[in-house]
Scaffold this motif. Structure first.
Motif, short mmCIF file in Angstrom:
data_model
loop_
_atom_site.label_atom_id
_atom_site.label_comp_id
_atom_site.label_asym_id
_atom_site.label_seq_id
_atom_site.Cartn_x
_atom_site.Cartn_y
_atom_site.Cartn_z
N ALA A 38 0.84 -1.20 0.00
CA ALA A 38 0.00 0.00 0.00
C ALA A 38 0.88 1.24 0.00
CB ALA A 38 -0.92 -0.02 1.21
N ALA A 43 -3.21 4.17 4.46
CA ALA A 43 -2.91 2.79 4.88
C ALA A 43 -1.85 2.78 5.97
CB ALA A 43 -2.43 1.97 3.68
N GLU A 44 -1.95 1.80 6.84
CA GLU A 44 -0.96 1.63 7.90
C GLU A 44 0.36 1.15 7.29
OE1 GLU A 44 -2.62 -1.13 10.72
OE2 GLU A 44 -4.46 0.04 10.91
N ASN A 46 3.51 -1.21 6.48
CA ASN A 46 3.63 -2.67 6.29
C ASN A 46 2.27 -3.31 5.97
OD1 ASN A 46 5.33 -4.91 6.02
ND2 ASN A 46 4.87 -5.60 8.09
N THR A 47 1.53 -2.64 5.07
CA THR A 47 0.23 -3.12 4.62
C THR A 47 0.29 -3.52 3.16
OG1 THR A 47 -1.08 -1.84 6.20
CG2 THR A 47 -2.16 -2.40 4.15
N THR A 67 -6.54 -8.44 11.13
CA THR A 67 -5.64 -8.71 10.01
C THR A 67 -6.05 -7.94 8.76
OG1 THR A 67 -5.18 -10.92 10.87
CG2 THR A 67 -4.67 -10.54 8.55
N TYR A 68 -7.34 -7.93 8.47
CA TYR A 68 -7.86 -7.32 7.24
C TYR A 68 -8.61 -6.04 7.59
CZ TYR A 68 -7.01 -12.13 5.85
OH TYR A 68 -6.44 -13.35 5.64
N TYR A 69 -8.43 -5.02 6.77
CA TYR A 69 -9.13 -3.76 7.03
C TYR A 69 -9.31 -3.00 5.73
CZ TYR A 69 -4.66 -1.16 6.90
OH TYR A 69 -3.48 -0.59 6.53
N LEU A 81 -7.10 -4.51 2.47
CA LEU A 81 -5.80 -4.18 3.06
C LEU A 81 -5.46 -5.25 4.08
CD1 LEU A 81 -6.41 -0.36 3.54
CD2 LEU A 81 -5.13 -1.48 1.71
N VAL A 82 -4.19 -5.66 4.07
CA VAL A 82 -3.74 -6.76 4.93
C VAL A 82 -2.56 -6.29 5.77
CG1 VAL A 82 -2.91 -9.14 4.99
CG2 VAL A 82 -4.39 -8.39 3.10
N ARG A 83 -2.69 -6.44 7.08
CA ARG A 83 -1.57 -6.14 7.98
C ARG A 83 -0.60 -7.32 7.93
NH1 ARG A 83 -6.30 -4.43 10.98
NH2 ARG A 83 -6.23 -2.16 11.23
#
Length: 127
Positions: A38, A43-44, A46-47, A67-69, A81-83
């Motif tokens: 991302a 986005a955070e 490391n996404t 985990t998912y957002y 989006l995946v952490r």
């Protein structure tokens, strides 16, 4: 997990090449992105952005919101989006396979289609 692990899993799938998207590392199937880091400021860190259908995205977020957002910028895109710090390798493998299938099914052929009238127009110009 880091993008190096995502890369390794993704490159094991058919027709996948590494590239970039908006300056960020990406995985593409036949030239179409299905996963990338991302780069949008919402986005955070490391996404990973992973292309999935809207229904699947909603299901992933409902099942595991740690985990998912999703952020507003991505609402109209079929992606989640995946952490990366939260997803285990086996889940990442399954998610990448899902994204690969989704993207490959939307873009079935690697060949570019030419406009329908381009050949007729060229012939008409030669007459």
């Amino acid at each position: 997990m880091r993008f190096a692990g995502v890369r390794k899993l993704g490159l094991a799938l058919p027709d996948v090449k590494e590239g970039t998207m908006y300056g960020a590392p990406a995985l593409k199937v036949r030239g179409h992105m299905f996963a990338c880091m991302a780069s949008h400021k919402s986005a955070e860190p490391n996404t990973l952005v992973v292309v999935v259908g809207f229904d699947q995205r909603d299901g992933l977020i409902a099942a595991d919101p740690e985990t998912y957002y999703l952020k507003d910028h991505y609402l109209n895109y079929p992606s989640v989006l995946v952490r990366l710090s939260r997803i285990p390798p086996h889940a990442m493998r399954e998610l990448l396979l899902t994204a690969w299938r989704f993207t490959a099914s939307v873009h079935k052929s690697g060949a570019r289609r030419r406009p329908q009238n381009s050949g007729q127009r060229k012939r008409a110009l030669r007459i």
